[in-house]
Write a protein that holds these residues in place. Structure first.
Motif, mmCIF file in Angstrom:
data_model
loop_
_atom_site.group_PDB
_atom_site.id
_atom_site.type_symbol
_atom_site.label_atom_id
_atom_site.label_comp_id
_atom_site.label_asym_id
_atom_site.label_seq_id
_atom_site.Cartn_x
_atom_site.Cartn_y
_atom_site.Cartn_z
ATOM 1 N N ALA A 26 5.972 67.182 32.455
ATOM 2 C CA ALA A 26 7.332 67.332 32.982
ATOM 3 C C ALA A 26 8.229 68.093 32.013
ATOM 4 N N ALA A 27 7.813 68.162 30.735
ATOM 5 C CA ALA A 27 8.592 68.865 29.710
ATOM 6 C C ALA A 27 7.687 69.185 28.531
ATOM 7 N N ILE A 28 8.107 70.177 27.753
ATOM 8 C CA ILE A 28 7.395 70.578 26.540
ATOM 9 C C ILE A 28 8.341 70.357 25.362
ATOM 10 N N VAL A 29 7.830 69.743 24.303
ATOM 11 C CA VAL A 29 8.579 69.582 23.061
ATOM 12 C C VAL A 29 7.815 70.364 22.001
ATOM 13 N N ALA A 30 8.505 71.290 21.326
ATOM 14 C CA ALA A 30 7.829 72.144 20.348
ATOM 15 C C ALA A 30 8.797 72.553 19.246
ATOM 16 N N GLU A 31 8.229 73.087 18.171
ATOM 17 C CA GLU A 31 9.045 73.553 17.047
ATOM 18 C C GLU A 31 9.490 75.002 17.218
ATOM 19 N N VAL A 45 12.566 71.383 18.661
ATOM 20 C CA VAL A 45 12.911 70.388 17.652
ATOM 21 C C VAL A 45 12.525 70.903 16.266
ATOM 22 N N THR A 46 13.081 70.277 15.258
ATOM 23 C CA THR A 46 12.749 70.647 13.879
ATOM 24 C C THR A 46 11.357 70.173 13.504
ATOM 25 N N SER A 47 10.995 68.969 13.917
ATOM 26 C CA SER A 47 9.691 68.386 13.600
ATOM 27 C C SER A 47 9.058 67.801 14.859
ATOM 28 N N ALA A 48 7.979 68.417 15.324
ATOM 29 C CA ALA A 48 7.286 67.925 16.518
ATOM 30 C C ALA A 48 6.646 66.567 16.246
ATOM 31 N N ARG A 49 6.172 66.353 15.034
ATOM 32 C CA ARG A 49 5.555 65.068 14.700
ATOM 33 C C ARG A 49 6.577 63.933 14.744
ATOM 34 N N LEU A 50 7.756 64.174 14.210
ATOM 35 C CA LEU A 50 8.819 63.163 14.269
ATOM 36 C C LEU A 50 9.242 62.941 15.718
ATOM 37 N N ALA A 51 9.358 64.011 16.485
ATOM 38 C CA ALA A 51 9.734 63.882 17.902
ATOM 39 C C ALA A 51 8.704 63.046 18.650
#
Length: 90
Positions: A26-31, A45-51
């Motif tokens: 439904a969404a992509i989170v990336a650096e 985001v700044t940090s994909a791992r933290l996200a």
């Protein structure tokens, strides 16, 4: 489902975003920003791992709030200390 694209040792998660979208993400989170038009929202985001950690803990309703969590660090005695902590807490 939200796909978090993380940089790995051998592959970059960005390479798999189209496959994730096709599988129902439904969404992509990336650096980094989307390499082109995207069919789903793309969150940079700044940090994909933290996200990923923050998304997981929210999705699972903060499981560490419902249990005792003890961290044991150092170079020697971690196994012994973890057994001692477990015995004390039980």
């Amino acid at each position: 489902m939200v796909f978090v694209a993380m940089q790995g040792q051998k592959a970059d998660g960005i390479q798999f975003t189209a496959q994730a979208i096709a599988a129902g993400a439904a969404a992509i989170v990336a650096e980094q920003s989307s390499p082109g038009p995207s069919a789903v929202p793309w969150v940079v985001v700044t940090s994909a791992r933290l996200a990923r950690a923050l998304l997981s803990t929210e999705f699972l309703e903060h499981p560490s709030r419902a249990m005792r969590v003890v961290g044991v660090t150092g170079t020697d005695g971690k196994k012994t200390m973890s057994y001692l902590c477990a015995a004390i807490l039980e």
